[in-house]
Write a protein that holds these residues in place. Structure first.
Motif, short mmCIF file in Angstrom:
data_model
loop_
_atom_site.label_atom_id
_atom_site.label_comp_id
_atom_site.label_asym_id
_atom_site.label_seq_id
_atom_site.Cartn_x
_atom_site.Cartn_y
_atom_site.Cartn_z
N UNK A 198 0.82 -1.21 0.00
CA UNK A 198 0.00 0.00 0.00
C UNK A 198 0.85 1.26 0.00
N UNK A 199 2.17 1.11 0.09
CA UNK A 199 3.06 2.27 0.13
C UNK A 199 3.28 2.83 -1.27
N UNK A 200 3.86 4.03 -1.31
CA UNK A 200 4.12 4.71 -2.58
C UNK A 200 5.60 4.78 -2.92
N UNK A 201 6.46 4.51 -1.96
CA UNK A 201 7.90 4.60 -2.20
C UNK A 201 8.65 3.83 -1.12
N UNK A 202 9.89 3.47 -1.44
CA UNK A 202 10.80 2.83 -0.50
C UNK A 202 11.90 3.82 -0.14
N UNK A 203 12.15 4.01 1.14
CA UNK A 203 13.21 4.89 1.62
C UNK A 203 14.27 4.04 2.31
N UNK A 223 12.48 4.24 -5.43
CA UNK A 223 13.39 4.21 -4.28
C UNK A 223 14.01 5.59 -4.04
N UNK A 224 14.03 5.99 -2.76
CA UNK A 224 14.80 7.14 -2.31
C UNK A 224 15.92 6.64 -1.41
N UNK A 225 17.14 7.13 -1.64
CA UNK A 225 18.27 6.82 -0.75
C UNK A 225 18.67 8.10 -0.03
N UNK A 226 19.01 7.97 1.24
CA UNK A 226 19.28 9.14 2.07
C UNK A 226 20.59 8.98 2.81
N UNK A 227 21.52 9.91 2.59
CA UNK A 227 22.80 9.91 3.29
C UNK A 227 23.65 11.07 2.81
N UNK A 228 24.16 11.86 3.74
CA UNK A 228 24.86 13.08 3.39
C UNK A 228 26.37 12.95 3.36
N UNK A 229 27.04 14.10 3.46
CA UNK A 229 28.49 14.17 3.40
C UNK A 229 28.97 15.28 4.33
N UNK A 230 29.05 15.02 5.64
CA UNK A 230 29.41 16.07 6.60
C UNK A 230 30.76 16.73 6.33
N UNK A 231 31.71 15.99 5.75
CA UNK A 231 33.04 16.57 5.51
C UNK A 231 33.23 17.04 4.08
N UNK A 232 32.15 17.07 3.29
CA UNK A 232 32.20 17.69 1.98
C UNK A 232 32.56 16.78 0.83
N UNK A 285 21.12 -3.81 -9.73
CA UNK A 285 20.28 -3.54 -10.90
C UNK A 285 19.02 -2.75 -10.59
N UNK A 286 19.07 -1.90 -9.55
CA UNK A 286 17.92 -1.11 -9.13
C UNK A 286 18.21 0.37 -9.36
N UNK A 287 17.31 1.04 -10.06
CA UNK A 287 17.45 2.48 -10.29
C UNK A 287 16.91 3.25 -9.10
N UNK A 288 17.49 4.41 -8.85
CA UNK A 288 17.07 5.28 -7.75
C UNK A 288 16.35 6.50 -8.31
N UNK A 289 15.17 6.80 -7.80
CA UNK A 289 14.44 7.98 -8.29
C UNK A 289 14.87 9.25 -7.55
N UNK A 290 15.07 9.15 -6.24
CA UNK A 290 15.42 10.34 -5.46
C UNK A 290 16.73 10.10 -4.70
N UNK A 291 17.58 11.12 -4.65
CA UNK A 291 18.79 11.10 -3.85
C UNK A 291 18.74 12.25 -2.85
N UNK A 292 18.83 11.92 -1.57
CA UNK A 292 18.87 12.95 -0.52
C UNK A 292 20.28 12.94 0.06
N UNK A 293 21.07 13.95 -0.28
CA UNK A 293 22.47 13.96 0.09
C UNK A 293 22.89 15.07 1.02
N UNK A 294 21.93 15.69 1.73
CA UNK A 294 22.26 16.82 2.60
C UNK A 294 22.21 16.48 4.08
#
Length: 260
Positions: free
Chosen positions: A84-89, A129-138, A155-164
């Motif tokens: 019933x979900x709309x996305x995987x995070x 799919x959304x993947x979430x993970x930042x870069x504290x040291x740049x 073999x999985x494509x990612x729709x959203x990238x959260x990198x902050x």
């Protein structure tokens, strides 16, 4: 040079955590006790023995299991509910720096465990799919490394990238911006079982309906027989790692409750 208060606070939090988490916590207590033996013998002995006791408790399966039990969900993801979900995070769990065999930075084993399970769910559920993970040291954001691993290794494509993001709360806040813009309000959340309680609370605080999809139980998972210990009863390296993770999560829950 731009002064980033949020970044300073992030590293300050990391420094404090290093001293209140094992293995430093037992060593600090024991060392402080030994230093005080000359002038304050009773206090010194108390601290020294406390350090030894804490070190033993956080490497013993029974006590570590008690710490993990309230953190880790008692069941795997419900397949019907997940549909019933709309996305995987999928939340990041860290990186390996300068991995020579991969030609540079890549995801660490914690992130890889989450990606593997997230990839399986993506194939089964046919959800973006959304993947979430930042870069504290740049450096390159962890989300970019996660997306690369999903594409090249699973073999999985990612729709959203959260990198902050810099922590779990940021994972939820910054992911929410992208997901809401796409009309997503119900997600399947993938992270380690011990991390799920904190992560789910943060995403729900952002207004999402969360279907928990935990992976990699450190304690007695849903498939374990009643009464079976997660590891041999003697202290072990596996229990030591699980003890560190459990204390880390309890400290995170406390910190987030105090700053809510």
């Amino acid at each position: 040079m731009h002064f980033d208060l949020a970044l300073v606070l992030f590293w300050l939090k990391k420094l404090v955590a290093a001293f209140v988490l094992p293995p430093l916590l037992p060593l600090v207590l024991t060392g402080a006790g030994l230093l005080l033996l000359g002038r304050h013998r009773r206090l010194g002995l108390g601290l020294a023995w406390s350090g030894m006791a804490v070190g033993l408790l956080l490497t013993t399966p029974l006590t570590v299991g008690w710490l993990l039990a309230p953190l880790e969900p008692g069941r795997v993801v419900d397949a019907a509910e997940a549909r019933t979900a709309q996305a995987i995070v999928i939340l990041g769990g860290g990186r390996r720096h300068d991995a020579a065999e991969f030609g540079g930075d890549t995801v660490n084993r914690l992130t890889l465990e989450r990606l593997r399970y997230g990839a399986r769910l993506a194939r089964e559920l046919q959800l973006p799919v959304l993947v979430s993970g930042g870069a504290p040291t740049g450096e390159v954001p962890e989300a970019a490394l996660m997306s690369q691993a999903l594409r090249e290794d699973f073999g999985i494509a990612t729709r959203w990238l959260e990198g902050a993001s810099r922590d779990t709360r940021d994972n939820a806040r910054h992911s929410a911006e992208q997901l809401r813009a796409s009309g997503v309000s119900r997600i399947v959340l993938v992270t380690h079982a011990a991390h799920m309680r904190r992560a789910q609370a943060e995403f729900e605080a952002q207004g999402f309906q969360v279907v928990a999809a935990p992976t990699a139980w450190l304690g007695r998972g849903p498939g374990a027989a009643e009464g079976d210990p997660p590891w041999p009863s003697l202290p072990s390296q596996n229990a030591a790692y699980a003890g560190w993770y459990a204390v880390h999560e309890w400290m995170g829950l406390l910190a987030y409750r105090l700053t809510r």
